[in-house]
Motif scaffolding. Structure first.
Motif, mmCIF file in Angstrom:
data_model
loop_
_atom_site.group_PDB
_atom_site.id
_atom_site.type_symbol
_atom_site.label_atom_id
_atom_site.label_comp_id
_atom_site.label_asym_id
_atom_site.label_seq_id
_atom_site.Cartn_x
_atom_site.Cartn_y
_atom_site.Cartn_z
ATOM 1 N N ASP A 75 50.888 -27.213 -23.861
ATOM 2 C CA ASP A 75 49.124 -27.297 -23.890
ATOM 3 C C ASP A 75 48.638 -25.744 -23.762
ATOM 4 O O ASP A 75 47.695 -25.435 -24.208
ATOM 5 C CB ASP A 75 48.171 -28.080 -22.843
ATOM 6 C CG ASP A 75 48.908 -28.434 -21.779
ATOM 7 O OD1 ASP A 75 50.158 -28.570 -21.435
ATOM 8 O OD2 ASP A 75 48.246 -28.165 -20.719
ATOM 9 N N ILE A 76 49.282 -24.800 -23.054
ATOM 10 C CA ILE A 76 49.001 -23.399 -22.904
ATOM 11 C C ILE A 76 49.361 -22.573 -24.168
ATOM 12 O O ILE A 76 49.104 -21.467 -24.019
ATOM 13 C CB ILE A 76 49.525 -22.837 -21.542
ATOM 14 C CG1 ILE A 76 51.017 -22.718 -21.605
ATOM 15 C CG2 ILE A 76 48.729 -23.579 -20.299
ATOM 16 C CD1 ILE A 76 51.379 -21.754 -20.309
ATOM 17 N N VAL A 77 50.290 -23.163 -25.028
ATOM 18 C CA VAL A 77 50.707 -22.228 -26.161
ATOM 19 C C VAL A 77 49.872 -22.521 -27.222
ATOM 20 O O VAL A 77 49.431 -23.723 -27.590
ATOM 21 C CB VAL A 77 52.030 -22.808 -26.618
ATOM 22 C CG1 VAL A 77 52.768 -21.572 -27.682
ATOM 23 C CG2 VAL A 77 52.982 -22.459 -25.333
ATOM 24 N N SER A 78 49.719 -21.826 -28.224
ATOM 25 C CA SER A 78 48.724 -21.733 -29.332
ATOM 26 C C SER A 78 49.524 -22.986 -30.070
ATOM 27 O O SER A 78 50.613 -22.952 -30.380
ATOM 28 C CB SER A 78 48.438 -20.543 -30.261
ATOM 29 O OG SER A 78 49.464 -20.388 -31.011
ATOM 30 N N GLU A 79 48.518 -23.715 -31.069
ATOM 31 C CA GLU A 79 49.058 -24.843 -31.860
ATOM 32 C C GLU A 79 50.048 -23.996 -32.618
ATOM 33 O O GLU A 79 51.188 -24.557 -33.150
ATOM 34 C CB GLU A 79 47.949 -25.709 -32.526
ATOM 35 C CG GLU A 79 48.433 -26.771 -33.340
ATOM 36 C CD GLU A 79 47.133 -27.394 -33.990
ATOM 37 O OE1 GLU A 79 45.876 -27.107 -33.569
ATOM 38 O OE2 GLU A 79 47.588 -28.214 -34.846
ATOM 39 N N ARG A 80 49.927 -23.106 -33.329
ATOM 40 C CA ARG A 80 50.575 -22.349 -34.484
ATOM 41 C C ARG A 80 52.252 -22.104 -33.757
ATOM 42 O O ARG A 80 53.230 -22.402 -34.438
ATOM 43 C CB ARG A 80 50.026 -21.512 -35.185
ATOM 44 C CG ARG A 80 50.571 -20.921 -36.401
ATOM 45 C CD ARG A 80 49.662 -19.923 -37.159
ATOM 46 N NE ARG A 80 50.597 -18.877 -37.864
ATOM 47 C CZ ARG A 80 50.422 -17.678 -37.901
ATOM 48 N NH1 ARG A 80 49.476 -17.303 -37.021
ATOM 49 N NH2 ARG A 80 51.405 -17.092 -38.429
ATOM 50 N N THR A 81 51.975 -21.478 -32.852
ATOM 51 C CA THR A 81 53.321 -21.147 -31.951
ATOM 52 C C THR A 81 54.137 -22.440 -31.589
ATOM 53 O O THR A 81 55.255 -22.364 -31.900
ATOM 54 C CB THR A 81 53.198 -20.166 -31.081
ATOM 55 O OG1 THR A 81 52.116 -19.114 -31.337
ATOM 56 C CG2 THR A 81 54.454 -19.516 -30.184
ATOM 57 N N ARG A 82 53.288 -23.235 -31.179
ATOM 58 C CA ARG A 82 54.070 -24.570 -30.583
ATOM 59 C C ARG A 82 54.635 -25.164 -31.983
ATOM 60 O O ARG A 82 55.893 -25.595 -31.530
ATOM 61 C CB ARG A 82 52.996 -25.399 -30.137
ATOM 62 C CG ARG A 82 53.508 -26.521 -29.024
ATOM 63 C CD ARG A 82 52.565 -27.318 -28.594
ATOM 64 N NE ARG A 82 51.355 -27.825 -29.424
ATOM 65 C CZ ARG A 82 50.044 -27.705 -29.161
ATOM 66 N NH1 ARG A 82 49.784 -27.255 -28.160
ATOM 67 N NH2 ARG A 82 49.108 -28.215 -29.850
ATOM 68 N N ASN A 83 54.160 -25.313 -33.050
ATOM 69 C CA ASN A 83 54.515 -25.917 -34.114
ATOM 70 C C ASN A 83 55.867 -25.341 -34.635
ATOM 71 O O ASN A 83 56.785 -26.042 -35.030
ATOM 72 C CB ASN A 83 53.412 -26.074 -35.290
ATOM 73 C CG ASN A 83 52.525 -27.215 -34.933
ATOM 74 O OD1 ASN A 83 52.948 -27.972 -33.903
ATOM 75 N ND2 ASN A 83 51.312 -27.210 -35.515
#
Ligand code: IPT
Length: 354
Positions: A30-38
């Motif tokens: 949850d602390i990583v941006s959605e784009r990077t996480r995906n």
């Protein structure tokens, strides 16, 4: 063929990010941006990367896994909630560990929480009915666990995400009153269920305000079978009932089947309103008029709450989602000649058998 297991380093290379970012996605998605996480999750998928959970636990890490303590998943509504919760959790990189309990006894719940704690899981959705005192005890005795309750009385001083029963319940009674119904049969859920009690109280209040104080009530156990059995019992006492308010669609399925067997037409002889609007309810025959609870939304909202409860100290709240009446084909005006024609139909059916 290369069968070497992909490493964290391989994932980082594939995603074009640092190993630290990959590790963040694994441990604190949850602390990583959605784009990077995906991007990272996509790379893990491509490489068939399997995180070493035991190493993470040994390193004292909390796993990105939510717990779900739930009542029977053989019931349609809790299984819809579980499925939505899991889908939305996965979107933010979390797994869901499910513990399905037969009883809501405090000692059983406490052992289930202990089991989650042993697996380094400290955020849990409690999708089962709990009395105020029990829910508050669990919160008090487990300060390290974030618990989000889905079926507790609104007065409970805990984090509560639920549905506002009154909207949908009141509209369902009003619809039947406007259609001209005066003889009601109530099929409530089990008395041990908080939401069943709230729905029943609301039906009774609304009917009482309309001058209808006398209604007969049966209590089912949420199953279609109990809907069938209790309908036969209700109609053996009151064959003149023209409207049935039912506390779940699954029980309404049994109600419809029993009414057929009793030679009652729906809605000409008896109108039926369910509760839940699970995806199958529009395919009942006739399509069921029911009170909609948005199970996709509650799953999504549960994930949002657990994430924010992780970053802020836990405070009690009541987040109540709306319920709405969905009108389909199982409701209509009571047919004045209904019971008479039912008798004629029965006689005709008998004559045909001779
Ligand atoms: C509630 C359903 O409305 C009901 O049909 C039954 O399945 C019950 O759960 C089981 O506990 S929904 C719940 C969030 C109150």
């Amino acid at each position: 063929m290369n069968k070497r297991q992909a490493t964290l380093e391989d994932v980082a290379k594939q995603a074009g990010v640092s190993q630290q970012t990959v590790s963040r996605v694994l441990n604190n998605p949850d602390i990583v941006s959605e784009r990077t996480r995906n991007n990272v999750l996509g790379a893990m998928n491509t490489l068939n990367y399997v995180p070493n959970r035991s190493a993470q636990i040994l390193a004292g890490k909390t796993l990105p896994t939510f717990g779900l303590l739930t009542t029977s998943l053989a019931l349609h509504a809790p299984s819809q909630i579980a499925s939505s919760f899991k889908r939305h959790a996965e979107l933010v990189g979390y797994q869901v560990a499910i513990s399905m309990l037969k009883t809501g006894r405090l000692s059983v719940l406490q052992s289930a929480l202990n089991e989650f704690r042993a697996q380094k899981i400290n955020s849990v959705v409690m999708s089962l009915p709990l009395e105020k005192a029990d829910a508050e005890t669990l919160v008090r005795d487990n300060p390290d666990m974030r618990q989000l309750f889905l079926d507790v009385p609104p007065a409970a001083e805990v984090c509560h995400l639920g549905f506002l029963h009154s909207d949908g319940t009141t509209s369902s009674v009003n619809l039947l009153l406007e259609l001209g119904h005066r003889k009601f049969g109530l099929l409530a859920g089990p008395e041990s269920s908080i939401s069943a009690r709230l729905r029943l109280a609301c039906w009774r209040d609304t009917l009482y305000q309309a001058g209808i104080a006398e209604t007969d009530t049966e209590y089912g156990d949420w199953s279609a079978n109990s809907g069938w059995v209790k309908t036969v019992e209700l109609f053996s006492r009151h064959p003149d009932i023209t409207a049935m308010l039912v506390a779940s669609d699954q029980m309404a399925l049994g109600v419809i089947s029993a009414l057929r067997q009793l030679n009652k037409r729906i809605p000409q002889d008896v109108s039926v309103i369910g509760y839940d609007d699970t995806p199958d309810s529009q395919y009942f025959h006739p399509a069921l008029t029911t009170v909609r609870q948005d199970f996709d939304l509650i799953g999504k909202r549960a994930v949002t709450h657990l994430l924010s409860m992780a970053s802020q100290p836990q405070e009690a709240f009541n987040d109540l989602l709306p319920t709405t009446l969905v009108i389909r084909q199982s409701t209509g005006k009571p047919d004045a000649a209904g019971s008479e024609s039912a008798l004629v139909r029965q006689l005709k059916a008998l004559v045909q058998q001779l």
